[in-house]
Design a protein around this motif. Sequence first.
Motif, PDB file in Angstrom:
ATOM      1  N   HIS A   9       0.692  -1.236  -0.007  1.00 52.88           N
ATOM      2  CA  HIS A   9      -0.026   0.038  -0.007  1.00 52.88           C
ATOM      3  C   HIS A   9       0.816   1.419  -0.015  1.00 52.88           C
ATOM      4  CE1 HIS A   9      -3.529  -2.499   0.666  1.00 52.88           C
ATOM      5  NE2 HIS A   9      -2.710  -3.147   1.434  1.00 52.88           N
ATOM      6  N   GLU A  10       0.298   2.226  -0.838  1.00 49.37           N
ATOM      7  CA  GLU A  10       1.270   3.326  -0.982  1.00 49.37           C
ATOM      8  C   GLU A  10       0.811   4.491   0.074  1.00 49.37           C
ATOM      9  OE1 GLU A  10       2.738   6.412  -4.480  1.00 49.37           O
ATOM     10  OE2 GLU A  10       1.260   4.960  -5.025  1.00 49.37           O
ATOM     11  N   PRO A  11       1.628   4.849   0.949  1.00 49.75           N
ATOM     12  CA  PRO A  11       1.493   6.165   1.877  1.00 49.75           C
ATOM     13  C   PRO A  11       1.539   7.283   1.245  1.00 49.75           C
ATOM     14  CG  PRO A  11       3.699   4.894   2.318  1.00 49.75           C
ATOM     15  CD  PRO A  11       3.148   4.161   1.275  1.00 49.75           C
ATOM     16  N   ILE A  56       7.567   7.026  -2.860  1.00 51.28           N
ATOM     17  CA  ILE A  56       7.555   5.709  -3.136  1.00 51.28           C
ATOM     18  C   ILE A  56       7.684   5.413  -4.604  1.00 51.28           C
ATOM     19  CG2 ILE A  56       6.183   3.407  -3.150  1.00 51.28           C
ATOM     20  CD1 ILE A  56       6.992   4.768  -0.165  1.00 51.28           C
ATOM     21  N   ARG A  57       8.677   4.430  -5.095  1.00 54.17           N
ATOM     22  CA  ARG A  57       8.951   4.188  -6.262  1.00 54.17           C
ATOM     23  C   ARG A  57       7.969   3.050  -6.758  1.00 54.17           C
ATOM     24  NH1 ARG A  57      13.408   4.064  -9.964  1.00 54.17           N
ATOM     25  NH2 ARG A  57      12.628   3.427 -12.070  1.00 54.17           N
ATOM     26  N   ARG A  58       7.113   3.419  -7.632  1.00 52.09           N
ATOM     27  CA  ARG A  58       6.235   2.314  -8.212  1.00 52.09           C
ATOM     28  C   ARG A  58       6.954   1.548  -9.382  1.00 52.09           C
ATOM     29  NH1 ARG A  58       0.537   1.920  -8.188  1.00 52.09           N
ATOM     30  NH2 ARG A  58       0.524   4.108  -7.148  1.00 52.09           N
ATOM     31  N   LEU A  59       7.038   0.124  -9.263  1.00 53.11           N
ATOM     32  CA  LEU A  59       7.755  -0.468 -10.115  1.00 53.11           C
ATOM     33  C   LEU A  59       7.286  -0.875 -11.260  1.00 53.11           C
ATOM     34  CD1 LEU A  59       9.433  -3.295  -7.349  1.00 53.11           C
ATOM     35  CD2 LEU A  59      10.569  -1.235  -8.691  1.00 53.11           C
ATOM     36  N   ASP A  60       7.942  -0.762 -12.267  1.00 52.48           N
ATOM     37  CA  ASP A  60       7.219  -1.547 -13.639  1.00 52.48           C
ATOM     38  C   ASP A  60       8.262  -2.509 -13.969  1.00 52.48           C
ATOM     39  OD1 ASP A  60       9.697  -0.115 -14.575  1.00 52.48           O
ATOM     40  OD2 ASP A  60       8.657   1.480 -15.496  1.00 52.48           O
ATOM     41  N   ALA A  61       7.966  -3.078 -15.140  1.00 57.12           N
ATOM     42  CA  ALA A  61       8.726  -4.289 -15.544  1.00 57.12           C
ATOM     43  C   ALA A  61      10.381  -4.012 -15.717  1.00 57.12           C
ATOM     44  CB  ALA A  61       8.134  -4.899 -16.939  1.00 57.12           C
ATOM     45  N   ARG A  62      10.466  -2.944 -16.412  1.00 57.37           N
ATOM     46  CA  ARG A  62      11.921  -2.602 -16.471  1.00 57.37           C
ATOM     47  C   ARG A  62      12.747  -2.136 -15.258  1.00 57.37           C
ATOM     48  NH1 ARG A  62      14.998   2.222 -16.729  1.00 57.37           N
ATOM     49  NH2 ARG A  62      16.615   2.024 -18.297  1.00 57.37           N
ATOM     50  N   THR A 108       9.540   1.123  -2.104  1.00 57.18           N
ATOM     51  CA  THR A 108       9.152   0.594  -3.521  1.00 57.18           C
ATOM     52  C   THR A 108       7.913   0.058  -3.284  1.00 57.18           C
ATOM     53  OG1 THR A 108      10.374  -1.560  -3.286  1.00 57.18           O
ATOM     54  CG2 THR A 108      11.319   0.444  -4.568  1.00 57.18           C
ATOM     55  N   MET A 109       7.103  -0.043  -4.429  1.00 57.49           N
ATOM     56  CA  MET A 109       5.521  -0.471  -4.476  1.00 57.49           C
ATOM     57  C   MET A 109       5.500  -1.677  -5.700  1.00 57.49           C
ATOM     58  SD  MET A 109       2.069   1.700  -4.751  1.00 57.49           S
ATOM     59  CE  MET A 109       0.340   0.817  -4.661  1.00 57.49           C
ATOM     60  N   THR A 110       5.129  -2.571  -5.409  1.00 57.27           N
ATOM     61  CA  THR A 110       4.738  -3.727  -6.393  1.00 57.27           C
ATOM     62  C   THR A 110       3.224  -3.556  -6.733  1.00 57.27           C
ATOM     63  OG1 THR A 110       6.796  -4.729  -5.828  1.00 57.27           O
ATOM     64  CG2 THR A 110       5.088  -5.857  -7.185  1.00 57.27           C
ATOM     65  N   ASP A 111       2.845  -3.614  -7.872  1.00 59.17           N
ATOM     66  CA  ASP A 111       1.602  -3.618  -8.301  1.00 59.17           C
ATOM     67  C   ASP A 111       0.997  -4.872  -8.715  1.00 59.17           C
ATOM     68  OD1 ASP A 111       0.726  -1.028  -7.906  1.00 59.17           O
ATOM     69  OD2 ASP A 111       1.366  -0.260  -9.696  1.00 59.17           O
ATOM     70  N   GLU A 112      -0.353  -5.050  -8.910  1.00 58.78           N
ATOM     71  CA  GLU A 112      -0.902  -6.353  -9.092  1.00 58.78           C
ATOM     72  C   GLU A 112      -0.370  -6.935 -10.291  1.00 58.78           C
ATOM     73  OE1 GLU A 112      -2.532  -3.992  -7.807  1.00 58.78           O
ATOM     74  OE2 GLU A 112      -3.874  -4.581  -6.348  1.00 58.78           O
ATOM     75  N   HIS A 113      -0.240  -5.880 -11.280  1.00 63.01           N
ATOM     76  CA  HIS A 113       0.182  -6.430 -12.670  1.00 63.01           C
ATOM     77  C   HIS A 113       1.506  -7.134 -12.962  1.00 63.01           C
ATOM     78  CE1 HIS A 113       2.496  -2.627 -12.824  1.00 63.01           C
ATOM     79  NE2 HIS A 113       3.110  -3.255 -13.697  1.00 63.01           N
TER      80      HIS A 113
END
Length: 199
Positions: free
Chosen positions: A3-5, A10-16, A89-94
Amino acid sequence: MTHEPQSRRIRRLDARSLRGLAHPLRIRLLSSLRLDGPATASQLAARLGESSGATSYHLRQLAEYGFVEDEPGRGKGRERWWRSVHQGTMTDEHLLLAQDPEVRGALSTLLHEYATQRAQEVSTWIATRHEWSREWVEAADTSEYTLDLSPALAAELSHKVHELVESYRTAAPQDGTPDAAKVRVHSHIFPVRPRTDDT
């Protein structure tokens, strides 16, 4: 999901960026910069038991992916100080649900390294607890719980835990508070399959 405070960077991670971070030493370097503060490659090498050549290379890789940057106003000559750009860092469902083998492998590396670090932190606390005050020994906690929940209730629990932990950032003691220290809070919520006694 993490969860993103709202009050933290916070760095939202993408595939790269996930692939750029998913190396054990890079994860350890970034964790050290976040927990212990800015440092040089040589200082980090001493902290982590690595060569300064290895830490220098992986710090540059972390910088290329936007995880670390120069610490302004520090360093002399060729000495370069590094700091973390983000606080987490934040890891999303995708990413959690990705079918791409490369992404799944990178995420597995990241999560296994996190689990290893957390286990090491708990072990260090257990080994050094005698060095802390009685108040800290009594305040520390290593509890575990087993609950019967649906996925929706587990998600609700996770969200409430994150909200509660974040609420304590505003309650942080001021400089000079006696016996204040950084506190690590680990949270793991996951399903388990009961073992069967097949013979």
